[in-house]
Enzyme design. Structure first.
Site, mmCIF file in Angstrom:
data_model
loop_
_atom_site.group_PDB
_atom_site.id
_atom_site.type_symbol
_atom_site.label_atom_id
_atom_site.label_comp_id
_atom_site.label_asym_id
_atom_site.label_seq_id
_atom_site.Cartn_x
_atom_site.Cartn_y
_atom_site.Cartn_z
ATOM 1 N N GLY A 717 -31.431 2.102 37.126
ATOM 2 C CA GLY A 717 -30.055 2.467 37.443
ATOM 3 C C GLY A 717 -29.332 3.054 36.242
ATOM 4 O O GLY A 717 -29.637 2.746 35.095
ATOM 5 N N GLY A 719 -25.256 3.890 35.015
ATOM 6 C CA GLY A 719 -23.842 3.686 35.311
ATOM 7 C C GLY A 719 -22.953 4.453 34.355
ATOM 8 O O GLY A 719 -23.409 5.287 33.561
ATOM 9 N N SER A 720 -21.654 4.158 34.409
ATOM 10 C CA SER A 720 -20.679 4.871 33.593
ATOM 11 C C SER A 720 -20.897 4.625 32.119
ATOM 12 O O SER A 720 -20.706 5.524 31.288
ATOM 13 C CB SER A 720 -19.263 4.435 33.990
ATOM 14 N N GLY A 722 -23.788 3.017 30.685
ATOM 15 C CA GLY A 722 -25.124 2.762 30.196
ATOM 16 C C GLY A 722 -26.174 2.826 31.291
ATOM 17 O O GLY A 722 -25.893 3.209 32.428
ATOM 18 N N VAL A 724 -29.801 0.826 33.075
ATOM 19 C CA VAL A 724 -30.415 -0.482 33.321
ATOM 20 C C VAL A 724 -31.921 -0.302 33.497
ATOM 21 O O VAL A 724 -32.364 0.555 34.259
ATOM 22 C CB VAL A 724 -29.811 -1.156 34.572
ATOM 23 N N LYS A 740 -29.380 -4.120 30.594
ATOM 24 C CA LYS A 740 -28.328 -3.116 30.647
ATOM 25 C C LYS A 740 -28.046 -2.633 29.228
ATOM 26 O O LYS A 740 -27.495 -3.359 28.407
ATOM 27 C CB LYS A 740 -27.065 -3.695 31.280
ATOM 28 N N ASP A 846 -14.056 -3.182 39.916
ATOM 29 C CA ASP A 846 -14.978 -2.073 40.204
ATOM 30 C C ASP A 846 -15.952 -2.454 41.308
ATOM 31 O O ASP A 846 -17.167 -2.328 41.166
ATOM 32 C CB ASP A 846 -15.741 -1.680 38.937
#
Length: 1023
Positions: A717, A719-720, A722, A724, A740, A846
């Site tokens: 994954g 994300g904004s 970083g 994972v 993460k 979030d």
């Protein structure tokens, strides 16, 4: 007068004594009620964790019949039902439960109870239903259960029970359902179960049972459901089971059963809907009589020894949606084995056809263009299919997986393949397909895997492949492709698993744009006619593990930038025209195990460190000007001349002199700083405590090794702030973790790390992701590194289940109504804990599908607290009003409208996000969908349709519903949609409280499962 007074006192005393000797019926009821109350309090005493406050009402201030989860009889006020499912309770079940002598129903599934099932349950003679599934009960199944003669449902699925199935269960003559799956039960299936004449369901799959299936089960004439999958059963299926005409589900998958399936099975088991005999040792042919079971939906004959043709009448099954026949020996020699495809054109609900790894011979009929447009998966790989691919394949516009590899297809790839706009995986490798790759392949914008290796394709690689912005794996090797490598492909940073272009006739340089492939793990461009220098930008591919560029015309020096690729394992530069010295950094790459530099024009001394110490792992043959190295390489000794000595001495002076000067200046500067600043009196400041003192901090090196060098193959994954990765921290334990890694170049990432640590350090809940450790260190390049280590969630994010096509993901099954409802309850429970039961009120800020992770049991866990607000200075009540306005961040579509105008941070913002998420789960539409414009949004869309007559128009088409409960499910769906609408109102004051949401969703689930009434559901109507 005195005697009269004395007489009255004697009468009063007598009445008092009689009240003790002969208690009234009211007193008796009060006494028996007291037994129930004390038993319940003892039950509560054994509960170690109650994060949701499920037992908070269990106290002396109210009558126990009013306690949460308790149902009493009306007349005598005795406890008749105990229902505490999905309350996150942990502890053991008290033996005092056996004192609730009128108890009829025990429902404790989906909790964390452990220990043994108390044998005192055997004293509950009125017990009808015992449901303890999805806990951690252990030990053997108590034989005392056989005293519960009224027991109709026994569900112990998914625990840690061991031992054998008790023979004594055969005495439970009223038992209708027996569920013991997913435990660790051993021994044989007791033949005595055949005495349970009322039994309708046997579910004992996923254990370690052995022996044969008892013929005695055939005596249970009313049996409708039998699942013995994934055990170690041997022998044949008893003929008596084929006489159970009521059977609708029959699954013996994954055992060691053998024999033949009766040819008349479809005539006898006419009510079959699900037939699964896969992964056994069955032989013979597939019965043509299956078409007589007109309700058949699912057929699985995979991984056996079946022979002969595939029946060409399966299209007579109107409800058939899945057929799996892979890994058998199906096929004939007449070349007409693919005729069954024509028959299947009548099965309009068909979604999956899997017949790979067989001996099917013949060509594909043109009629395949008429297969169901609902077809998503077609596997024909590893057969003997020849001829061309019909152009009519373009009609199957819902196709997601198309696999025809390892056959004998000829002709061209039809340009109509570009019409399969939902296609995610295409496998055509190892055939004899010729011609050019059609440019229409660029229309497959969801394509993630393109495999057309080992064919006879020619012409250039189409530039249109650059439109496929979900590509992760590209295999074009072993063809006759020519021209240059298109730059458009090299802009696809999504290509992560591999890019195979070897064994073609490609020319020109390796474009510098190759540096855009920052997530690539394997690059193979060998056996071509590529030329020029190896571009320095190749060093940007930090995750490369395997790099093969041998047998080309590359020249120049090996770029120093390749030293950045610390995860390299295999490196082959052989048979080129590379020159210069062998770079020292090749000996410092920690994971390099294969290095081939042979047959180039390299010169100078061969290093002796790192991989160069292992002669079997290094090849430098064919470089005439190399010398030195370890003795096993058998290279000449390097000769140092007088002139080279003078040059070296001069070079040392030029290098060392300025270095010494700089060191002296640095020492003087540091001493000045110490004197000027560090000797000042310090303020009484305490160093901040580490965020998780109970955990050992993990080093960068350990995480690098655990994630295979943060390999793209381990990326799960982005994300904004970083990425994972999954990994294994302890090789002996082999427990998966999720790491993460913060992208500290992204503004706000450092603050996100602190926020997440602050939010997670004191909270614990079964529906929150569990943090295991942290890492704040320096990476191999001297850069700051921060990471959080969590427990791994094998089923990924809810985002990928709701919208698999957007991520190029394959989902093995779609989420049913109940699965979505359970996930919705899990998320709501997590929010209720954060808002009302944690050490401080926490606003997540979030909430979205990407931040909801699913474990192996599809239990939801809320994650990513990088934007969370800990309102420690507020009570729960004040927190609902909010704290001061701040620059609020979140995800577009899920942010509460009041934040856009500077509103205060509050728990109401999470409620809004939850409402949108809930609507998305059941409609399948994102709040950012293109249809939402001109004032229309997901809230308004759902609000207009929240009625039984129209809810079908907004329901996610992938939402699975049982046909027999379809009408009622639509009613429940309306109730869920109304909750979502009530949570996502524009005004914070109009939104539901999260406690009410949890209560209402639990009520809907009770009604769905038949243990509640419609009166339990009171949903606010949309305003």
């Amino acid at each position: 007068m005195a005697w009269s007074s004395v007489l009255k006192e004697l009468l009063l005393l007598g009445n008092i004594m009689l009240s003790f000797i002969l208690p009234s019926s009211t007193t008796a009821v009060r006494f028996t009620n007291e037994t129930d109350r004390l038993a319940l309090l003892e039950f509560k005493e054994r509960i170690a964790e109650d994060p949701l406050g499920a037992l908070s009402s269990w106290n002396y201030s109210t009558h126990f019949c009013q306690w949460r989860g308790i149902t009493c009889s009306r007349r005598h006020q005795r406890v008749i039902a105990l229902n505490l499912e999905s309350q996150s309770l942990a502890g053991i079940v008290s033996p005092h439960i056996g004192n609730l002598s009128f108890l009829r129903i025990i429902t404790l599934q989906n909790n964390s109870f452990h220990g043994k099932i108390p044998p005192e349950i055997g004293r509950l003679f009125h017990l009808r239903s015992l449901t303890l599934s999805n806990n951690s009960f252990e030990g053997e199944i108590t034989t005392n259960l056989t005293y519960c003669k009224s027991l109709r449902l026994l569900n112990l699925v998914d625990n840690k029970l061991v031992g054998k199935i008790p023979n004594e269960l055969s005495t439970l003559s009223m038992l209708l359902g027996l569920g013991l799956s997913s435990n660790n039960l051993t021994g044989n299936i007791p033949p005595s179960l055949g005495n349970l004449s009322s039994l309708a369901e046997i579910s004992i799959g996923y254990n370690n049972l052995e022996g044969s299936i008892p013929d005695d089960l055939g005596r249970i004439t009313g049996l409708e459901f039998i699942v013995v999958s994934s055990n170690n059963l041997v022998g044949t299926i008893p003929p008596s089971l084929y006489n159970l005409s009521n059977i609708s589900t029959f699954s013996v998958y994954d055992n060691r059963l053998h024999g033949e399936i009766p040819g008349d099975i479809g005539l006898i088991l006419a009510n079959l809907q699900w037939l699964s005999v896969g992964n056994n040792l069955f032989t013979g042919t597939i019965p043509v009589s299956l078409t007589n079971a007109s309700r058949l939906e699912y057929i699985d004959f995979s991984s056996n020894e079946f022979t002969g043709p595939v029946p060409d009448n399966l299209g007579m099954l109107p409800n058939l949606y899945r057929i799996q026949l892979s890994e058998n020996k199906l096929g004939t020699t007449d070349g007409n084995d693919m005729n069954f495809i024509s028959s299947l054109t009548n099965s309009t609900r068909l979604k999956l056809i899997v017949t790979d790894v067989n001996h099917l011979r013949g060509s594909l009929p043109n009629s395949m263009a008429n297969l169901s447009t609902q077809l998503t998966t077609l596997y024909l790989a590893d057969n003997l299919i020849y001829g061309s691919i019909p152009s009519g394949i373009g009609n199957l516009f819902n196709m997601e997986d198309l696999n025809m590899e390892f056959n004998d297809f000829t002709g061209k790839i039809p340009k109509e393949i570009g019409k399969l706009h939902r296609l995610q995986r295409l496998y055509l490798n190892d055939n004899r397909i010729s011609g050019q790759i059609p440019s229409s392949i660029g229309n497959l914008t969801l394509l993630s895997v393109l495999e057309i290796r080992d064919n006879s394709l020619d012409g250039p690689i189409p530039h249109t492949l650059g439109n496929c912005q979900q590509l992760s794996s590209v295999g074009l090797s072993h063809n006759n492709l020519n021209g240059s490598i298109p730059k458009e492909i090299l802009y696809l940073s999504t290509i992560s698993d591999y890019l195979y272009l070897s064994h073609n006739a490609l020319t020109g340089p390796l474009p510098s744009e190759v540096g855009n492939l920052k997530n690539l793990v394997k690059l193979d461009i060998s056996k071509n006619k590529l030329s020029g220098n190896i571009p320095d930008t190749l060093g940007n591919c930090l995750l490369l593990e395997n790099l093969y560029i041998q047998d080309n015309l590359f020249e120049g020096m090996i770029p120093q930038s390749l030293s950045l690729m610390r995860g390299l394992q295999d490196l082959d530069f052989s048979h080129n025209k590379l020159s210069g010295e062998i770079p020292e950094f090749l000996g410092t790459l920690p994971f390099l195990t294969y290095l081939n530099l042979s047959f180039n024009e390299l010169q100078g001394e061969v290093p002796k460190h790192g991989i160069f110490r292992n002669a079997s792992a290094v090849s430098v043959a064919g470089n005439q000007k190399l010398c030195g190295g370890i003795a096993e390489l058998r290279l000449p000794t390097c000769i140092i001349t007088a002139s080279s000595k003078r040059k070296s001495h001069s070079l040392l002076l030029k290098v060392i002199t300025p270095v010494v000067f700089m060191v002296l200046v640095l020492i003087l500067l540091l001493s000045f700083i110490f004197r000027r600043y560090l000797r000042r009196p310090r303020r009484n400041e305490q160093s901040p405590a580490p965020p998780f003192p109970q955990h050992l901090t993990v080093s960068y090196a350990e995480l690098f090794k655990a994630t295979n060098g943060f390999s793209e193959a381990n990326l799960i994954g982005v994300g904004s702030y970083g990425s994972v990765y999954k990994g294994i921290l302890d090789e002996n334990d082999e427990t998966l973790i999720a790491v993460k890694v913060l992208n500290l170049d992204q503004r706000g990432a450092g603050k996100s790390f602190i926020s997440e640590c602050e939010a997670l350090k004191n909270i614990r809940h079964r529906n929150l992701v569990k943090i295991l450790s942290t890492c704040s260190s320096i990476d191999f390049h001297g850069n700051e590194f921060k990471a959080l280590i969590f427990e791994f969630m094998p089923n990924g994010s809810l985002e990928k289940w709701l919208h698999p096509e957007a991520d190029g993901q394959q989902v093995l099954k779609k989420l049913s109504f109940m699965e979505r409802l359970n996930i919705a309850i899990d998320i709501a429970s997590a929010l209720e804990y954060l808002h009302h039961h944690s050490h401080a009120t926490i606003v997540h800020s979030d909430l979205k599908p990407g931040n909801v992770l699913l474990d192996e049991k599809l239990t939801a866990h809320l994650s990513d607290f990088g934007l969370a607000y800990v309102l420690s200075e507020f009570s729960s009540s004040s927190a609902s009003n909010g704290t001061n306005s701040v620059a609020m961040k979140g995800s577009i579509g899920y942010i509460a409208p009041e934040y856009a105008i500077g509103g205060k941070v509050s728990t109401h913002g999470d409620i809004y996000s939850y409402g949108i998420l809930l609507l998305e789960m059941f409609t399948g539409k994102r709040p950012t969908d293109e249809m939402f414009k001109d004032g229309l949004n997901l809230h308004c869309f759902a609000k207009k349709m929240a009625c039984p007559e129209r809810v079908m128009e907004i329901m996610d088409p992938h939402l699975q519903m049982k046909e027999d409960t379809r009408g009622r499910t639509l009613e429940w769906l309306v109730s869920v949609v109304k909750i979502g609408v009530a949570c996502s109102m524009d005004s914070p004051r109009d939104r539901l409280e999260i406690r009410d949401v949890v209560t209402k969703l639990h009520s809907i689930r009770k009604v769905y499962e038949g243990v509640g009434t419609h009166e339990d559901i009171t949903i606010l109507a949309p305003r």
